[in-house]
Design a protein around this motif. Sequence first.
Motif, PDB file in Angstrom:
ATOM      1  N   ILE A 122      -2.430 -29.564  25.564  1.00  0.00           N
ATOM      2  CA  ILE A 122      -1.027 -29.571  26.005  1.00  0.00           C
ATOM      3  C   ILE A 122      -0.188 -28.699  25.074  1.00  0.00           C
ATOM      4  CG2 ILE A 122       0.966 -31.026  26.546  1.00  0.00           C
ATOM      5  CD1 ILE A 122      -1.009 -33.356  26.977  1.00  0.00           C
ATOM      6  N   SER A 123      -0.461 -28.778  23.774  1.00  0.00           N
ATOM      7  CA  SER A 123       0.279 -27.944  22.828  1.00  0.00           C
ATOM      8  C   SER A 123      -0.005 -26.465  23.067  1.00  0.00           C
ATOM      9  CB  SER A 123      -0.097 -28.324  21.393  1.00  0.00           C
ATOM     10  OG  SER A 123       0.260 -29.663  21.131  1.00  0.00           O
ATOM     11  N   LEU A 124      -1.259 -26.138  23.294  1.00  0.00           N
ATOM     12  CA  LEU A 124      -1.604 -24.743  23.590  1.00  0.00           C
ATOM     13  C   LEU A 124      -0.925 -24.288  24.875  1.00  0.00           C
ATOM     14  CD1 LEU A 124      -5.387 -25.017  22.697  1.00  0.00           C
ATOM     15  CD2 LEU A 124      -3.742 -23.572  21.483  1.00  0.00           C
ATOM     16  N   ALA A 125      -0.929 -25.160  25.874  1.00  0.00           N
ATOM     17  CA  ALA A 125      -0.282 -24.829  27.149  1.00  0.00           C
ATOM     18  C   ALA A 125       1.221 -24.652  26.958  1.00  0.00           C
ATOM     19  CB  ALA A 125      -0.575 -25.922  28.177  1.00  0.00           C
ATOM     20  N   CYS A 126       1.811 -25.462  26.104  1.00  0.00           N
ATOM     21  CA  CYS A 126       3.242 -25.290  25.803  1.00  0.00           C
ATOM     22  C   CYS A 126       3.502 -23.886  25.269  1.00  0.00           C
ATOM     23  CB  CYS A 126       3.706 -26.312  24.759  1.00  0.00           C
ATOM     24  SG  CYS A 126       3.984 -27.982  25.376  1.00  0.00           S
ATOM     25  N   GLY A 127       2.592 -23.407  24.437  1.00  0.00           N
ATOM     26  CA  GLY A 127       2.763 -22.067  23.885  1.00  0.00           C
ATOM     27  C   GLY A 127       2.651 -20.989  24.959  1.00  0.00           C
ATOM     28  N   ILE A 148      -1.561 -24.787  33.248  1.00  0.00           N
ATOM     29  CA  ILE A 148      -2.204 -26.062  33.572  1.00  0.00           C
ATOM     30  C   ILE A 148      -3.029 -26.529  32.379  1.00  0.00           C
ATOM     31  CG2 ILE A 148      -3.837 -27.217  35.127  1.00  0.00           C
ATOM     32  CD1 ILE A 148      -2.891 -24.146  36.629  1.00  0.00           C
ATOM     33  N   ALA A 149      -2.783 -27.745  31.933  1.00  0.00           N
ATOM     34  CA  ALA A 149      -3.616 -28.357  30.889  1.00  0.00           C
ATOM     35  C   ALA A 149      -4.448 -29.457  31.543  1.00  0.00           C
ATOM     36  CB  ALA A 149      -2.750 -28.938  29.784  1.00  0.00           C
ATOM     37  N   VAL A 150      -5.748 -29.426  31.307  1.00  0.00           N
ATOM     38  CA  VAL A 150      -6.642 -30.452  31.847  1.00  0.00           C
ATOM     39  C   VAL A 150      -7.108 -31.321  30.686  1.00  0.00           C
ATOM     40  CG1 VAL A 150      -8.788 -30.903  33.085  1.00  0.00           C
ATOM     41  CG2 VAL A 150      -7.395 -28.910  33.686  1.00  0.00           C
ATOM     42  N   ILE A 151      -6.705 -32.565  30.706  1.00  0.00           N
ATOM     43  CA  ILE A 151      -6.988 -33.445  29.573  1.00  0.00           C
ATOM     44  C   ILE A 151      -7.481 -34.779  30.104  1.00  0.00           C
ATOM     45  CG2 ILE A 151      -4.616 -34.318  29.427  1.00  0.00           C
ATOM     46  CD1 ILE A 151      -4.895 -34.191  26.340  1.00  0.00           C
ATOM     47  N   GLY A 152      -8.078 -35.577  29.219  1.00  0.00           N
ATOM     48  CA  GLY A 152      -8.540 -36.897  29.642  1.00  0.00           C
ATOM     49  C   GLY A 152      -9.918 -37.170  29.093  1.00  0.00           C
ATOM     50  N   ASP A 153     -10.647 -38.075  29.737  1.00  0.00           N
ATOM     51  CA  ASP A 153     -11.967 -38.459  29.245  1.00  0.00           C
ATOM     52  C   ASP A 153     -11.847 -38.899  27.788  1.00  0.00           C
ATOM     53  OD1 ASP A 153     -14.783 -38.811  29.573  1.00  0.00           O
ATOM     54  OD2 ASP A 153     -15.121 -36.957  28.478  1.00  0.00           O
ATOM     55  N   GLY A 154     -10.793 -39.649  27.482  1.00  0.00           N
ATOM     56  CA  GLY A 154     -10.600 -40.190  26.144  1.00  0.00           C
ATOM     57  C   GLY A 154      -9.732 -39.354  25.240  1.00  0.00           C
ATOM     58  N   GLU A 163       1.908 -35.570  20.691  1.00  0.00           N
ATOM     59  CA  GLU A 163       2.919 -34.591  20.288  1.00  0.00           C
ATOM     60  C   GLU A 163       3.128 -33.570  21.416  1.00  0.00           C
ATOM     61  OE1 GLU A 163       2.507 -34.451  15.399  1.00  0.00           O
ATOM     62  OE2 GLU A 163       1.786 -32.751  16.561  1.00  0.00           O
ATOM     63  N   GLY A 164       2.025 -33.196  22.047  1.00  0.00           N
ATOM     64  CA  GLY A 164       2.113 -32.244  23.149  1.00  0.00           C
ATOM     65  C   GLY A 164       2.895 -32.800  24.323  1.00  0.00           C
ATOM     66  N   LEU A 165       2.599 -34.028  24.710  1.00  0.00           N
ATOM     67  CA  LEU A 165       3.337 -34.658  25.818  1.00  0.00           C
ATOM     68  C   LEU A 165       4.832 -34.674  25.511  1.00  0.00           C
ATOM     69  CD1 LEU A 165       1.144 -37.806  26.641  1.00  0.00           C
ATOM     70  CD2 LEU A 165       1.464 -35.812  28.116  1.00  0.00           C
ATOM     71  N   ASN A 166       5.144 -35.070  24.302  1.00  0.00           N
ATOM     72  CA  ASN A 166       6.539 -35.200  23.899  1.00  0.00           C
ATOM     73  C   ASN A 166       7.253 -33.852  23.928  1.00  0.00           C
ATOM     74  OD1 ASN A 166       8.707 -36.796  23.002  1.00  0.00           O
ATOM     75  ND2 ASN A 166       8.259 -36.366  20.860  1.00  0.00           N
TER      76      ASN A 166
ATOM     77  N   VAL B 347       1.313 -25.761  15.281  1.00  0.00           N
ATOM     78  CA  VAL B 347       0.294 -24.728  15.065  1.00  0.00           C
ATOM     79  C   VAL B 347      -0.414 -24.371  16.374  1.00  0.00           C
ATOM     80  CG1 VAL B 347      -1.924 -24.237  13.962  1.00  0.00           C
ATOM     81  CG2 VAL B 347      -0.043 -25.173  12.612  1.00  0.00           C
ATOM     82  N   ALA B 348      -0.785 -25.382  17.145  1.00  0.00           N
ATOM     83  CA  ALA B 348      -1.443 -25.102  18.424  1.00  0.00           C
ATOM     84  C   ALA B 348      -0.468 -24.382  19.370  1.00  0.00           C
ATOM     85  CB  ALA B 348      -1.955 -26.397  19.048  1.00  0.00           C
ATOM     86  N   PHE B 349       0.764 -24.826  19.369  1.00  0.00           N
ATOM     87  CA  PHE B 349       1.823 -24.209  20.165  1.00  0.00           C
ATOM     88  C   PHE B 349       1.952 -22.725  19.803  1.00  0.00           C
ATOM     89  CE2 PHE B 349       6.695 -23.774  20.345  1.00  0.00           C
ATOM     90  CZ  PHE B 349       6.765 -23.642  21.720  1.00  0.00           C
ATOM     91  N   ALA B 350       1.968 -22.429  18.526  1.00  0.00           N
ATOM     92  CA  ALA B 350       2.079 -21.037  18.072  1.00  0.00           C
ATOM     93  C   ALA B 350       0.878 -20.223  18.542  1.00  0.00           C
ATOM     94  CB  ALA B 350       2.203 -20.982  16.551  1.00  0.00           C
ATOM     95  N   SER B 351      -0.294 -20.837  18.501  1.00  0.00           N
ATOM     96  CA  SER B 351      -1.494 -20.132  18.958  1.00  0.00           C
ATOM     97  C   SER B 351      -1.367 -19.803  20.439  1.00  0.00           C
ATOM     98  CB  SER B 351      -2.740 -20.981  18.689  1.00  0.00           C
ATOM     99  OG  SER B 351      -3.901 -20.249  19.024  1.00  0.00           O
ATOM    100  N   GLY B 352      -0.843 -20.751  21.212  1.00  0.00           N
ATOM    101  CA  GLY B 352      -0.631 -20.514  22.644  1.00  0.00           C
ATOM    102  C   GLY B 352       0.363 -19.394  22.896  1.00  0.00           C
ATOM    103  N   ILE B 353       1.439 -19.386  22.145  1.00  0.00           N
ATOM    104  CA  ILE B 353       2.451 -18.328  22.287  1.00  0.00           C
ATOM    105  C   ILE B 353       1.816 -16.966  22.030  1.00  0.00           C
ATOM    106  CG2 ILE B 353       4.504 -17.336  21.187  1.00  0.00           C
ATOM    107  CD1 ILE B 353       5.536 -20.211  20.807  1.00  0.00           C
ATOM    108  N   ALA B 354       1.045 -16.888  20.940  1.00  0.00           N
ATOM    109  CA  ALA B 354       0.427 -15.601  20.597  1.00  0.00           C
ATOM    110  C   ALA B 354      -0.605 -15.191  21.635  1.00  0.00           C
ATOM    111  CB  ALA B 354      -0.213 -15.687  19.215  1.00  0.00           C
ATOM    112  N   LYS B 355      -1.342 -16.166  22.127  1.00  0.00           N
ATOM    113  CA  LYS B 355      -2.365 -15.859  23.131  1.00  0.00           C
ATOM    114  C   LYS B 355      -1.745 -15.227  24.373  1.00  0.00           C
ATOM    115  CE  LYS B 355      -6.693 -16.256  24.203  1.00  0.00           C
ATOM    116  NZ  LYS B 355      -7.716 -15.861  23.236  1.00  0.00           N
ATOM    117  N   ALA B 356      -0.559 -15.687  24.718  1.00  0.00           N
ATOM    118  CA  ALA B 356       0.106 -15.161  25.908  1.00  0.00           C
ATOM    119  C   ALA B 356       0.897 -13.893  25.600  1.00  0.00           C
ATOM    120  CB  ALA B 356       1.019 -16.233  26.500  1.00  0.00           C
ATOM    121  N   GLY B 357       0.783 -13.385  24.371  1.00  0.00           N
ATOM    122  CA  GLY B 357       1.425 -12.113  24.053  1.00  0.00           C
ATOM    123  C   GLY B 357       2.731 -12.228  23.293  1.00  0.00           C
TER     124      GLY B 357
END
Lengths: 637, 637
Positions: A122-127, A148-154, A163-166, B347-357
Amino acid sequence: MVGGFLEHISSPADVKALDSKNLPALCQEIRTTLVRYGKLHGGHIGSNLGMVEATVALHRVFDSPLDKIVFDVSHQSYVHKMLTGRAPAYMDERLFGTVTGFTNPEESEHDMFVLGHTGTSISLACGLAKTRDLMGGLDGTSGTRNVIAVIGDGSLSSAIAFEGLNNAAEQGTNMIIVVNDNEMSIAEDFGGMYGQLARLRASGGTSQPNIFNAFGLDYRYVEDGNDVAALVEAFSQVKDIDHPIVIHIHTAKGLGLDAEDAAAGVKEGRCEANHWQDPLAAQGNPLGARKHYGQLAMARLEPRFASEPGLVVISPATPGSNGITREFRERAGVHYVDTGITEEHAVAFASGIAKAGGTPVLATSATFFQRTFDQLQQELSLNGTPVTLLVFGAGISGADNTHSGAFDIPMFANIPNLTYLTPTSGDAFLAMLDWSTTSHDHGAVAIRVPGEPILAAERAAATHGGAYPRYRGGTAAETHAKGDAGNADTPFARYRVTRQGTDVAILGLGNMYPLAERIAADLAESGDGGVSAIDASVIDPQQCTSLDTACLEALRKRHSMVVTLEDAQLSGGWGEQVTVYYANQDGLQPAGVDKHMRVLNFGAAKEFTDRVPAQDLYKRYGLTAPQVEQAIRSALR
Amino acid sequence: MVGGFLEHISSPADVKALDSKNLPALCQEIRTTLVRYGKLHGGHIGSNLGMVEATVALHRVFDSPLDKIVFDVSHQSYVHKMLTGRAPAYMDERLFGTVTGFTNPEESEHDMFVLGHTGTSISLACGLAKTRDLMGGLDGTSGTRNVIAVIGDGSLSSAIAFEGLNNAAEQGTNMIIVVNDNEMSIAEDFGGMYGQLARLRASGGTSQPNIFNAFGLDYRYVEDGNDVAALVEAFSQVKDIDHPIVIHIHTAKGLGLDAEDAAAGVKEGRCEANHWQDPLAAQGNPLGARKHYGQLAMARLEPRFASEPGLVVISPATPGSNGITREFRERAGVHYVDTGITEEHAVAFASGIAKAGGTPVLATSATFFQRTFDQLQQELSLNGTPVTLLVFGAGISGADNTHSGAFDIPMFANIPNLTYLTPTSGDAFLAMLDWSTTSHDHGAVAIRVPGEPILAAERAAATHGGAYPRYRGGTAAETHAKGDAGNADTPFARYRVTRQGTDVAILGLGNMYPLAERIAADLAESGDGGVSAIDASVIDPQQCTSLDTACLEALRKRHSMVVTLEDAQLSGGWGEQVTVYYANQDGLQPAGVDKHMRVLNFGAAKEFTDRVPAQDLYKRYGLTAPQVEQAIRSALR
């Protein structure tokens, strides 16, 4: 069963081109392919079987790679790989293993990240979404549309996922979070949240409190998460949505596996066992080091539960991999806690238990302890709580690049007040476990659970009656004298000199101790071509968090060279401490005084490696007997 | 105002002995004491002012230390300290500073843990409760009855806090989680959750979805969290409760400070500024290094926002400390994101931002980056995303033991594919920032923001016209040639030889570079008693993640000794890499070949230090000019 669809799918466009009535047949074909692949090759089959329809629906509705799908942990991405040009790697057994077990941008433009640890999607997707929004939004110039973030299975209960959801809600723009709710984690689900998820399932997604709403997120529920038509419909409705939304889908983990397993007589442990490996493939094989030594440890602790109410084993979600069997857990009762996939909580929790006088033993993989670096330092070491950590899977291995165990020593060995023990046999491992769980006169103790090289040496000795294991109990005063080095205050602070020689001393840390013995044995033999014998000393350092400087100084009398061997990253690791000790001692001598101990360090390079066989890595790093012997012979010539 | 209660309180029993009608007067007296203390001494005054009544009520109702109170971050524990025998340290200015700013078990049996990082209180409390439950529960033999976690003031949105909430519910036994909701974080609140908290406040705690209920927890709301009678009533009702419950109290951060501040002309920035320090005390003083170089960096980036839509500054909740002023943030608009206290997400958020350019610049303290070790390794370095990290507060300082910046190099320098730059001047810092944010041809780049030693050197040079700073732009080919070492691929991979001498080469990393220059200058002078001059070389390594082996080899020609200086933990750090390089090169030579570079390493010990002045630590570690010079002269004699 209708077949023949999968082989014609080389990209998501081919999924879109199918008549919708054929989607269930495609799903069935994928499922059959996955089961066969799992039985022959192993892998995260259970989680992927549950996600077949959802993945087909994602590629039916969305336009990857313009729409970007981030698979959390990416252990649910096999179907995604099949639909994005990589189906042959799952269909043709000659090609098994030609794709990685996780998403990988080097394999495909449809893979966003290399991921193997939980909760970050979710955090990566936020970015990704943030960059899109900065560059004009869904119709802008960023090259990104839906995220799209696909998460789950624990993995939803992992710290960073919250943190990502928030933060997704705060961000407020297009994002689709698919929550794969299969009622399971790797073993069982843990945490109060899961009760509420159950109520959401029971109410068709209408009950309150809804945790996703509570984070400020919109929400929809899909009861049959294995009905491809329902999923296509649900995803179509949210495509290009202008705000973040959670699509909660209810799936069946391992769907399609039961009948096959039942026919083969496999009846339980399915979901745990097939997380990594098909249970049939594992039957009858000797246990690997993780399970072997993990079971040894649990067997050692279990008899104490009756008389030690505060003794607790904690596992953040992966007990089975570490020999903490379902049977043990059931017998342990309140003496066992699975915290779900929450390593950070688990470390702070263990510190609290110890602070109140309990005796916690926390077991997980070296790679997952990385998540707890701050808790190891602050809640544990700074507070000096007597917690025992069992570090599994540490050291060089053929693991994928997201799960390397070769980074453990630079992390653990450089935290003040923490002791990192490196047993060289099962007996030593248990002696260390006994000490750390019976004495409370120490801070955090991490024990590096012995790996395959030690198990191989012990099995060979058992078979051939060799000298290994050399470890002798915990009574001899000379081996248990307190070290005088640094912050060492453990009975294992002194190095064990197991072979007294001259010229060169070989220090073999943990898993590399059998190699040190082997090298000394080889060097003792004079070879062809006039190669003379070398009488090397062999030393078992027992730990890597303080130096036994008395031993290092004593070595000067009869040795001109020290060799260190460790199966972890050299940079920031243990052997370098030995080198630095001698260099700084010797460097302070006035010029002209020839007091100089030569040191050679062998260990892993500072690099990520991906599924390179351990034997190849040993060669790459010079950690083989011939390579070390040649270096020693050259230098001593 | 009635006074005179506080001086008679030496333990919680004295709080219980007061007539309840006097509690408000006690609270008022505490508040006045806190304000005075803050103005004279500094500290976390805003957060503590909001918690006066709640803390008095806790000690009125509960029986510490039988009932155990865990203060999250423990920056809200001043009132607790006053009520547990330490009031004089806040009342008598001669005693200011005799207690630490955080809870500390060495100070009092009423302090459970040393804590300074956010969100861990619930997990720690779960551990205390677990041991209690294993030893018979509330009336058992554990010595623990009620377990209380006090969290809030922004720390509720920290990753591990959510894991704690989820696991507290699962545990299911007595635990009281006091959520201090002051509508603020360190700066502002961030995250979708806070909208729901606002609705809970507006509805008197009755609205759904209730996030605490969603985690499976019982819940009560206290609207006036600064009404001591209401709090006593609420806490009394839940004392000895048989399940976990959240008490959500609505408090006013900084209550009692406004009038005083307004009278003194301080009108805004209150809550941020007084997080650490009273704003009045800071007025007129020159900026410290954090804010000075932070403001420099922001001023460098700001003009680019108009033409670079993807350029984003990210701060996990502590912008003000790092020179990211409120004014900058307002002007930056969408180019600035505060993620709340969520370093891992950031940090993950920043990685996502960079990944998308996009081009993310993530700023926080060295000590808080520790929380992101796994994301630094996995989401960032393994994925090779071009993210810029600004590491503030790195290096030796007089910080308390929970906020040391001396652990940064062992952490950052040992992660593959990450570049850790160590600028030695403001100009170098900006040149590195320019490169890392304009070139995308690199992975993660962390920049160690210059600290006080560099700022002092730059200010001295500006005043006296000295030679510092020596850094010259980014154009000279010889300084920007690519290094040939390891994974180095930055223009800063080559060491800068800033003074060419003989005999000894002094490598001064980052903040220690001015010391290297000072030592070389001293050595160049022949001293009293026939001490002869030494012509040392001075080298600025520029980074600490790869070795410039060409430079190290070239040094052999005219130097017999290398000295490394770094203001961080030596063990696992940078200087040791230099030592190990030479040792392994030299060790491989056949015996009798005298090719041996002597190396001395200076840096911090592997230890926690608590508010020891930086100058004292430099002395302790030998990092002063006289100490290094003596070592060099002794060795070269």
